[in-house]
Design a protein around this motif. Structure first.
Motif, mmCIF file in Angstrom:
data_model
loop_
_atom_site.group_PDB
_atom_site.id
_atom_site.type_symbol
_atom_site.label_atom_id
_atom_site.label_comp_id
_atom_site.label_asym_id
_atom_site.label_seq_id
_atom_site.Cartn_x
_atom_site.Cartn_y
_atom_site.Cartn_z
ATOM 1 N N ILE A 34 0.837 -1.211 0.000
ATOM 2 C CA ILE A 34 0.000 0.000 0.000
ATOM 3 C C ILE A 34 0.870 1.258 0.000
ATOM 4 O O ILE A 34 0.610 2.227 -0.727
ATOM 5 N N ARG A 35 1.929 1.273 0.807
ATOM 6 C CA ARG A 35 2.798 2.441 0.873
ATOM 7 C C ARG A 35 3.498 2.687 -0.458
ATOM 8 O O ARG A 35 3.662 3.832 -0.887
ATOM 9 N N LEU A 36 3.913 1.615 -1.120
ATOM 10 C CA LEU A 36 4.549 1.758 -2.427
ATOM 11 C C LEU A 36 3.580 2.370 -3.432
ATOM 12 O O LEU A 36 3.932 3.282 -4.188
ATOM 13 N N MET A 37 2.335 1.890 -3.439
ATOM 14 C CA MET A 37 1.328 2.437 -4.362
ATOM 15 C C MET A 37 0.983 3.879 -4.011
ATOM 16 O O MET A 37 0.737 4.704 -4.900
ATOM 17 N N ARG A 77 0.160 5.406 -10.951
ATOM 18 C CA ARG A 77 0.766 4.322 -11.722
ATOM 19 C C ARG A 77 0.125 2.992 -11.333
ATOM 20 O O ARG A 77 -0.113 2.741 -10.153
ATOM 21 N N ALA A 78 -0.138 2.167 -12.327
ATOM 22 C CA ALA A 78 -0.704 0.838 -12.074
ATOM 23 C C ALA A 78 0.404 -0.215 -12.134
ATOM 24 O O ALA A 78 1.284 -0.154 -12.989
ATOM 25 N N GLY A 108 -11.312 -2.907 -1.177
ATOM 26 C CA GLY A 108 -11.621 -1.650 -1.856
ATOM 27 C C GLY A 108 -10.542 -0.602 -1.750
ATOM 28 O O GLY A 108 -10.754 0.553 -2.144
ATOM 29 N N ILE A 109 -9.382 -0.957 -1.192
ATOM 30 C CA ILE A 109 -8.290 0.014 -1.044
ATOM 31 C C ILE A 109 -7.607 0.267 -2.383
ATOM 32 O O ILE A 109 -7.166 1.378 -2.672
ATOM 33 N N ILE A 110 -7.523 -0.777 -3.207
ATOM 34 C CA ILE A 110 -6.975 -0.625 -4.553
ATOM 35 C C ILE A 110 -8.042 -0.969 -5.578
ATOM 36 O O ILE A 110 -9.050 -1.597 -5.252
ATOM 37 N N ILE A 111 -7.814 -0.524 -6.816
ATOM 38 C CA ILE A 111 -8.726 -0.847 -7.912
ATOM 39 C C ILE A 111 -7.915 -1.486 -9.036
ATOM 40 O O ILE A 111 -6.714 -1.258 -9.162
ATOM 41 N N GLU A 112 -8.602 -2.305 -9.822
ATOM 42 C CA GLU A 112 -7.955 -2.951 -10.963
ATOM 43 C C GLU A 112 -8.072 -2.020 -12.161
ATOM 44 O O GLU A 112 -9.141 -1.909 -12.751
ATOM 45 N N ASP A 113 -6.983 -1.344 -12.486
ATOM 46 C CA ASP A 113 -6.978 -0.346 -13.554
ATOM 47 C C ASP A 113 -7.137 -1.026 -14.909
ATOM 48 O O ASP A 113 -7.925 -0.603 -15.743
ATOM 49 N N LEU A 159 -3.742 2.372 -6.291
ATOM 50 C CA LEU A 159 -4.452 2.781 -5.079
ATOM 51 C C LEU A 159 -5.663 3.639 -5.432
ATOM 52 O O LEU A 159 -5.591 4.506 -6.309
ATOM 53 N N ASP A 160 -6.783 3.384 -4.771
ATOM 54 C CA ASP A 160 -7.950 4.254 -4.926
ATOM 55 C C ASP A 160 -7.580 5.662 -4.437
ATOM 56 O O ASP A 160 -6.976 5.819 -3.368
#
Length: 721
Positions: A19-22, A28-29, A61-66, A73-74
């Motif tokens: 999460i921190r990296l995103m 960026r995806a 729901g913290i990230i989304i599939e781009d 990250l959302d």
């Protein structure tokens, strides 16, 4: 070393690390392989674990599939997981849509590409995400949130079509037009100047939606254009009804009881010195010779605080306005006319209430004694600067007050010399003035003189302001500071001074800046050397830009430009709210009482500084409008000028006789392909090597004038001079 890095990585769970990296790469995806590489994971089993954790975070729901197999990250979680990559600042936007975010205390402005500005508009307070720093590139970012709009109302020209309308804003930094539905025109017709307000900005809409609030009139009408400028900068057109009601209850003359317990200077020779078109006289001078041979000079300032009480409707409106605004053809006063031009104005032969700074000055220009008091005065004569100047140069020898005026002038000359010797910088900016016809159209343009009569008044106002600041900024008989309002001027930025030094060197001058003392001496020497030369205005303007801006604050850092350790504004309470505040503070401290706390005062200081800048911008806009209007009937005429600026868009030229600035656009320099040479402040022809350098004298022809945009297009005339 490796062990330390490994320990730091393992201090977070794999989920937190992902999460921190995103969060640090929010736009960026990543697929699981890219994430593994960024996290330093090479083990096959650990990569599979990355896949599982990604699925879990996706489900939360913290990230989304781009895209298929790529995640980011959302947006709503970016701040939560990476607050250190965010800053708040003010947007400085260009017409192109590109912008800079100015962050207080940050070492550089943050550049925002056109596609990354979101729904931000000029002057908005925004949250900006910082992109990773790239070598030899400006710091860049993306605006992710508008925290507070600078304004929601805009002035411009209305264009009405069959199905919808648009407001084309006057301000050239506004990157979008306002979409106006036909049912929101409020009676306005195409081509009129109007005020419109943003009502909505739908997510997928390119333009904000708005509605017309008020029709101003036809473009080109003087009153319409001046009102447009005031509204463009969020400045008022009229006083609220509750203020006008309070004004009705004010007395028509100074009440008899108001003179009770005041020092009476009605029998002391006193006069005002102001511009010939002035109507509000807030300062007067008196002079007496004392038995010991010293001179007593009284600086008498209108006692606005007697009539304007804290918390009243008049006071609240004055506080909101913070300053009077001086456009080319009008004054928008801080106080209603009954006060500004009547009760508070130190008109001749009328009793007036004042705050007086009494100064006993010896032959060495040392203030031997001073005292401050509330007083009543009666001015003997209202002088214009021109009338006093005639006395000074000997053209008006029969004036009954000539001895007193000449004595005051002699003292002022010595005070001025002493001030410059102590480190004050001789900054005098050029002020353009217009002669207008009955319809407000400019028929002539000239530079306002700044001669000995102006300097006479200036020196005594500076002395009074300095005396008040030193006397009341600290507790009596101690060095303990107390809440007070200062006018401060910080030391100039070293980088800006370095740039100025290089620039004036290119123009054939030298600016030494080894230390503060040599810089002050160098600036004074430079400004003296350019007097009367073609590049005078240019170098004065460039020097002013290199200086810090003076502001109001409760934190005293001194006034660099004046060379004063203590300085305030006390002498213009009719037109500046900080001066009124200082009057109140002085009176409270004279009585041993307390006034506002420092936090409240600082908020008022911040507001006054902001409003002062707005007023200055509006004043400059009115000058630019009148310059364009003045040049509009001079299409095809040739003028001599000085190159006042260079950019990738073209060459700026200030014309000598009209003092108007226009631009030769790069595409109109059609004898070659020209490029900007920023380092040498010039544009250079690629094939023939012709050079147009800052400060060069050239001849230009007026090609086109856009009065609404306040812009003048010029063409180069071949025969240089």
């Amino acid at each position: 070393m490796n062990k330390t890095i490994s320990d730091k990585k393992n201090s977070f769970s794999l989920k937190e690390r992902i999460i921190r990296l995103m969060a640090h790469n929010p736009f960026r995806a990543f697929n699981y392989r890219q994430l593994s590489k960024q996290l330093g994971i090479t083990d096959k089993d650990m990569r599979k674990k990355v896949q599982k954790v990604l699925s879990k975070i996706l489900a939360e729901g913290i990230i989304i599939e781009d895209k298929r197999g790529k995640y980011r990250l959302d947006q709503k979680y970016i701040v939560e997981f990476s607050p250190d990559t965010y800053l708040e600042g003010i947007v400085d936007m260009k017409k192109t849509g590109k912008a800079y975010v100015i962050v207080d205390g940050y070492d550089e402005d943050i550049f925002i590409e056109q596609g990354n500005t979101g729904k931000a508009l000029p002057g908005d307070l925004v949250k900006v995400f910082l992109f990773p720093k790239r070598k030899k590139r400006k710091r860049e970012g993306q605006i992710t949130e508008v925290i507070k709009r600078n304004k929601t109302r805009f002035v411009g020209r209305l264009e009405v079509g069959k199905q919808y309308a648009f407001l084309i804003p006057d301000h050239d930094s506004m990157p979008v037009d306002l979409f106006i539905p036909l049912n929101s025109l409020n009676g306005a017709i195409s081509g009129e100047k109007v005020i419109a307000e943003i009502t909505d900005w739908p997510d997928k809409a390119r333009n904000p939606f708005g509605q017309v609030l008020k029709v101003l009139g036809k473009p080109g009408d003087n009153n319409v254009e001046m009102q447009s400028i005031l509204l463009e900068y969020g400045l008022p057109l009229e006083f609220p009804d509750e203020v006008l009601e309070e004004v009705k209850n004010l007395p028509s003359s100074v009440p008899f009881e108001a003179a009770h317990l005041r020092e009476n200077f009605k029998n002391v020779k006193t006069f005002t010195i102001d511009p010939k078109d002035a109507k509000d006289f807030d300062d007067a001078l008196s002079i007496q010779e004392l038995p010991n041979g010293n001179i007593s000079v009284g600086v008498h300032i209108a006692d606005v605080s007697y009539f304007v009480k804290p918390g009243s409707a008049i006071d609240k409106e004055a506080m909101n306005r913070a300053t009077s605004v001086y456009l080319v053809d009008r004054v928008v006063p801080m106080l209603p006319e009954k006060l500004s031009n009547g009760l508070c104005s130190l008109v001749p032969n009328e009793d007036r209430l004042a705050f007086s700074v009494m100064l006993e000055i010896d032959d060495e220009m040392v203030v031997r004694r001073h005292w401050v008091c509330r007083s009543i005065i009666n001015s003997d004569r209202r002088y214009t600067y021109e009338e006093v100047q005639k006395v000074i140069i000997g053209e008006e020898k029969e004036d009954p007050n000539a001895p007193e005026l000449l004595t005051l002038n002699n003292i002022a000359i010595k005070l001025r010399k002493k001030r410059f010797h102590s480190g004050s910088i001789n900054m005098e900016s050029t002020e353009v003035r217009f002669l207008l016809d009955d319809n407000g159209k400019p028929i002539d343009v000239y530079i306002r003189e700044h001669n000995e009569s102006h300097q006479l008044v200036e020196e005594f106002m500076l002395l009074a302001n300095r005396t008040i600041a030193k006397s009341f900024g600290v507790k009596k008989n101690t060095k303990t500071p107390r809440p007070f309002v200062y006018r401060v001027h910080d030391e100039p930025n070293g980088e800006k001074i370095g740039t100025l030094s290089k620039l004036v060197h290119k123009l054939g001058y030298r600016l030494d800046a080894l230390n503060r003392e040599s810089l002050n001496q160098g600036l004074n020497k430079l400004l003296t050397e350019v007097k009367g030369k073609g590049e005078q205005t240019l170098i004065e303007r460039l020097t002013l830009r290199a200086m810090a801006k003076a502001i109001y604050t409760t934190e005293n850092i001194g006034h660099y430009g004046l060379g004063f350790s203590h300085y305030t504004h006390f002498t213009s309470p009719i037109r500046r709210y900080p001066d009124l505040l200082v009057h109140r503070l002085v009176w409270e401290y004279m009585g041993g009482r307390k006034y506002l706390n420092q936090t409240e005062l600082e908020e008022l200081c911040d507001h006054a500084s902001i409003m002062e800048r707005r007023a200055q911008e509006a004043e400059r806009a009115s000058v630019k409008y009148k310059q364009a209007e003045y040049m509009s009937d001079k299409i095809g005429e040739v003028f001599c000028g000085v190159i006042s600026g260079v950019s990738k868009w073209g060459v700026f030229v200030e014309m000598e006789t009209s003092f108007c600035e226009g631009m030769i656009r790069m595409h109109d320099l059609d004898d070659d392909f020209y490029y900007l040479d920023e380092e040498n402040y010039q544009v250079t022809g690629q094939r023939h090597g012709n050079v147009f350098r800052l400060g060069d004298k050239i001849k230009v022809r007026v090609k086109h004038v856009d009065i609404n945009a306040r812009k003048i297009d010029l063409q180069l005339v071949d025969d240089f001079y």
